[in-house]
Design an enzyme around this catalytic site. Structure first.
Site, mmCIF file in Angstrom:
data_model
loop_
_atom_site.group_PDB
_atom_site.id
_atom_site.type_symbol
_atom_site.label_atom_id
_atom_site.label_comp_id
_atom_site.label_asym_id
_atom_site.label_seq_id
_atom_site.Cartn_x
_atom_site.Cartn_y
_atom_site.Cartn_z
ATOM 1 N N ARG A 1 -10.393 8.563 11.726
ATOM 2 C CA ARG A 1 -9.932 7.703 10.645
ATOM 3 C C ARG A 1 -8.738 8.318 9.943
ATOM 4 O O ARG A 1 -8.309 9.411 10.247
ATOM 5 C CB ARG A 1 -11.043 7.470 9.602
ATOM 6 N N ARG B 1 -3.892 10.869 11.402
ATOM 7 C CA ARG B 1 -4.429 10.857 12.777
ATOM 8 C C ARG B 1 -3.600 11.709 13.722
ATOM 9 O O ARG B 1 -4.132 12.452 14.533
ATOM 10 C CB ARG B 1 -4.455 9.423 13.310
ATOM 11 N N SER C 1 -11.731 1.868 16.663
ATOM 12 C CA SER C 1 -11.717 0.440 16.948
ATOM 13 C C SER C 1 -12.770 0.114 18.010
ATOM 14 O O SER C 1 -12.714 0.611 19.131
ATOM 15 C CB SER C 1 -10.317 0.052 17.444
ATOM 16 N N ARG D 1 0.861 -1.180 0.000
ATOM 17 C CA ARG D 1 0.000 0.000 0.000
ATOM 18 C C ARG D 1 0.896 1.227 0.000
ATOM 19 O O ARG D 1 2.090 1.146 0.247
ATOM 20 C CB ARG D 1 -0.889 -0.023 1.252
ATOM 21 N N CYS E 1 -13.053 -7.037 11.718
ATOM 22 C CA CYS E 1 -12.870 -5.644 12.100
ATOM 23 C C CYS E 1 -14.098 -5.061 12.778
ATOM 24 O O CYS E 1 -14.024 -4.098 13.510
ATOM 25 C CB CYS E 1 -12.691 -4.839 10.833
ATOM 26 N N LYS F 1 -2.895 -8.142 11.178
ATOM 27 C CA LYS F 1 -4.230 -7.901 11.735
ATOM 28 C C LYS F 1 -5.228 -7.396 10.701
ATOM 29 O O LYS F 1 -6.422 -7.449 10.937
ATOM 30 C CB LYS F 1 -4.176 -7.014 12.979
ATOM 31 N N ASP F 2 -4.734 -6.945 9.552
ATOM 32 C CA ASP F 2 -5.640 -6.513 8.485
ATOM 33 C C ASP F 2 -6.036 -7.651 7.548
ATOM 34 O O ASP F 2 -6.847 -7.444 6.639
ATOM 35 C CB ASP F 2 -5.006 -5.382 7.672
ATOM 36 N N ARG G 1 -13.100 -2.600 19.460
ATOM 37 C CA ARG G 1 -12.392 -3.378 20.478
ATOM 38 C C ARG G 1 -11.768 -2.461 21.537
ATOM 39 O O ARG G 1 -11.938 -2.680 22.741
ATOM 40 C CB ARG G 1 -11.296 -4.191 19.759
ATOM 41 N N ARG G 2 -11.071 -1.424 21.086
ATOM 42 C CA ARG G 2 -10.445 -0.510 22.051
ATOM 43 C C ARG G 2 -11.510 0.254 22.830
ATOM 44 O O ARG G 2 -11.430 0.388 24.056
ATOM 45 C CB ARG G 2 -9.536 0.482 21.307
HETATM 46 C C1 DPM Z 1 -7.749 -3.266 12.353
HETATM 47 C C2 DPM Z 1 -8.141 -2.390 13.390
HETATM 48 C C3 DPM Z 1 -7.390 -1.213 13.206
HETATM 49 C C4 DPM Z 1 -6.540 -1.408 12.048
HETATM 50 C C5 DPM Z 1 -9.184 -2.698 14.452
HETATM 51 C C6 DPM Z 1 -8.600 -2.914 15.853
HETATM 52 C C7 DPM Z 1 -7.483 0.019 14.044
HETATM 53 C C8 DPM Z 1 -8.581 0.929 13.572
HETATM 54 C C9 DPM Z 1 -8.700 2.201 14.337
HETATM 55 C C10 DPM Z 1 -8.247 -4.615 12.087
HETATM 56 N N1 DPM Z 1 -6.799 -2.650 11.538
HETATM 57 O O1 DPM Z 1 -7.396 -2.851 16.109
HETATM 58 O O2 DPM Z 1 -9.414 -3.154 16.782
HETATM 59 O O3 DPM Z 1 -7.947 2.468 15.295
HETATM 60 O O4 DPM Z 1 -9.544 2.999 13.933
HETATM 61 C C11 DPM Z 1 -4.080 -0.978 11.574
HETATM 62 C C12 DPM Z 1 -2.980 -0.397 12.271
HETATM 63 C C13 DPM Z 1 -1.875 -1.282 12.105
HETATM 64 C C14 DPM Z 1 -2.336 -2.346 11.321
HETATM 65 C C15 DPM Z 1 -2.987 0.879 12.998
HETATM 66 C C16 DPM Z 1 -3.399 0.795 14.470
HETATM 67 C C17 DPM Z 1 -0.429 -1.141 12.581
HETATM 68 C C18 DPM Z 1 0.013 -2.075 13.680
HETATM 69 C C19 DPM Z 1 0.130 -3.552 13.395
HETATM 70 C C20 DPM Z 1 -5.511 -0.462 11.436
HETATM 71 N N2 DPM Z 1 -3.647 -2.110 10.997
HETATM 72 O O5 DPM Z 1 -4.059 -0.162 14.912
HETATM 73 O O6 DPM Z 1 -3.045 1.740 15.208
HETATM 74 O O7 DPM Z 1 0.960 -4.012 12.559
HETATM 75 O O8 DPM Z 1 -0.590 -4.293 14.062
#
Ligand code: DPM
Length: 357
Positions: free
Chosen positions: A163, A169, A143, A22, A257, A94-95, A145-146
């Site tokens: 977002r 951010r 998130s 990406r 997600c 995680k994506d 979850r958070r």
């Molecule tokens: C997924 C979530 C988020 C990302 C959901 C979650 C965060 C979304 C948000 C599945 N993918 O964590 O509950 O905060 O609005 C993402 C990040 C990274 C990978 C950024 C982040 C980097 C860290 C890594 C977005 N995907 O979570 O701060 O390699 O795990």
């Protein structure tokens, strides 16, 4: 071993491998780090990086959990893989959905960085913790979850969607006065070189992390044996076992997600420990359990280079087969335990409420 005279399509070539990524700065940094590790191990191969935009990068005004498309950040890259425009793609694990489209597999999961979530404070709130922030402070996260976990512990705080990629951010946090703090993955902040902005690391007691958080995955065409043999050099066995357990837990819960599912894992004395939880959107309902399973067996057989068996989308060449099966089983069993206690209902209600938001 990998034959440098073959390219990713198995044809004789100049040893050129095209790597899809990406376009965001974080994605570029992650891809560069994987290419660097590959270059060290395969100095005769040339790696070309091909950057692309994905749906997830283009839709910036909607929370991830509301878009409802599982392969938000991956589809365009997988299309390029399929068309052989690229030979491997680097993702945040995680994506990646727990079930990949047919024809693709995760050929390597690299050593995990800090999987925890971190709090970044607005400069005017520096030195605080979530606990010490003034009442009604606004925390940015999209998130579920958070938000679910933190709403429960800090009912005096407000949670709002934010977002955009990490750069966006951070800029929104610093340049506007809409947020007192935001929650991000510590791993992403470390990779960007922004660790000095981390004001607080959230322990698993406060906030369990996302499935696969902090680990990088290398996706390849499932039938591309040369590439599989090559990228398995990056495989970190402990990370793979932890992530297989986490992904098996998520898959069985049919999470993604768009639902508040969280985990933590560690390995100690040949045992893999998995804590998993599901939450209602406000965190008031929660099911959380821990289970463990043995992952080291004497004289067990290593998953061979021609073994095309997958574990929740991961082809773990070089990792013992019984350990992989044990990790996958652990995730499934923990999910079954939560399902027997009513996890399905909690997740269904969370999904409906989120859709109606
Ligand atoms: C997924 C979530 C988020 C990302 C959901 C979650 C965060 C979304 C948000 C599945 N993918 O964590 O509950 O905060 O609005 C993402 C990040 C990274 C990978 C950024 C982040 C980097 C860290 C890594 C977005 N995907 O979570 O701060 O390699 O795990």
């Amino acid at each position: 071993m990998f034959d440098a005279s073959m390219d990713g399509s198995g044809q004789k070539g100049g040893g050129l491998i095209r790597v899809g990524t990406r376009k965001s700065q974080l994605a570029r940094i992650q891809t560069d780090s994987v290419v660097k590790m590959l270059t060290q191990r395969f100095p005769d191969v040339h790696f070309d990086i091909v950057a692309m935009s994905t749906t997830g990068d283009k839709i910036l005004d909607t929370a991830l959990s509301k878009i409802g498309e599982k392969s938000l950040f991956t589809k365009e890259l997988e299309n390029a893989l399929e068309r052989k425009e690229v030979d491997l793609v680097v993702h945040s694990l995680k994506d990646l959905p727990t079930t990949l489209p047919p024809g693709f597999t995760i050929g390597a999961v690299c050593k995990r960085e800090d999987p925890h979530d971190a709090v970044v404070f607005h400069p005017s709130n520096a030195g605080n913790t979530l606990k010490s922030l003034p009442e009604n402070s606004v925390i940015g996260t999209s998130s579920l979850r958070r938000a679910a976990q933190l709403k429960k512990i800090y009912p005096q705080l407000q949670f709002k969607d934010i977002r955009g990629n990490l750069n966006t951010r951070l800029k929104k946090l610093d340049d506007q006065n809409n947020f007192n703090a935001i929650i991000l993955a510590a791993a992403g902040l470390h990779r960007m070189g922004w660790e000095e902005r981390i004001g607080q690391i959230l322990s698993p007691e406060e906030c369990l992390y996302a499935v696969g958080q902090g680990a990088l995955a290398v996706e390849v065409r499932a039938k591309d044996q040369d590439l599989l043999n090559m990228v398995c050099a990056l495989q970190d066995p402990q990370t793979v076992l932890r992530c297989i357990a986490e992904r098996a837990f998520m898959r069985k819960l049919e999470g993604g997600c768009s639902v508040p599912v969280a985990v933590s894992t560690f390995i100690k004395d040949s045992q893999l420990y998995l804590t998993g939880a599901v939450y209602s959107l406000d965190g008031s309902d929660c099911l959380k359990e821990t289970m463990q399973s043995c992952i080291v067996f004497p004289n067990e057989e290593v998953e061979g280079p021609n073994d095309d068996s997958q574990h929740v989308g991961i082809t773990a060449v070089g990792v013992p087969h019984k350990s992989l099966a044990s990790a996958e089983c652990l995730g499934t069993e923990l999910a079954d335990l939560l399902l027997s206690k009513g996890a399905k209902k909690i997740l269904t209600v969370a999904r409906q409420l989120n859709d109606a938001r």
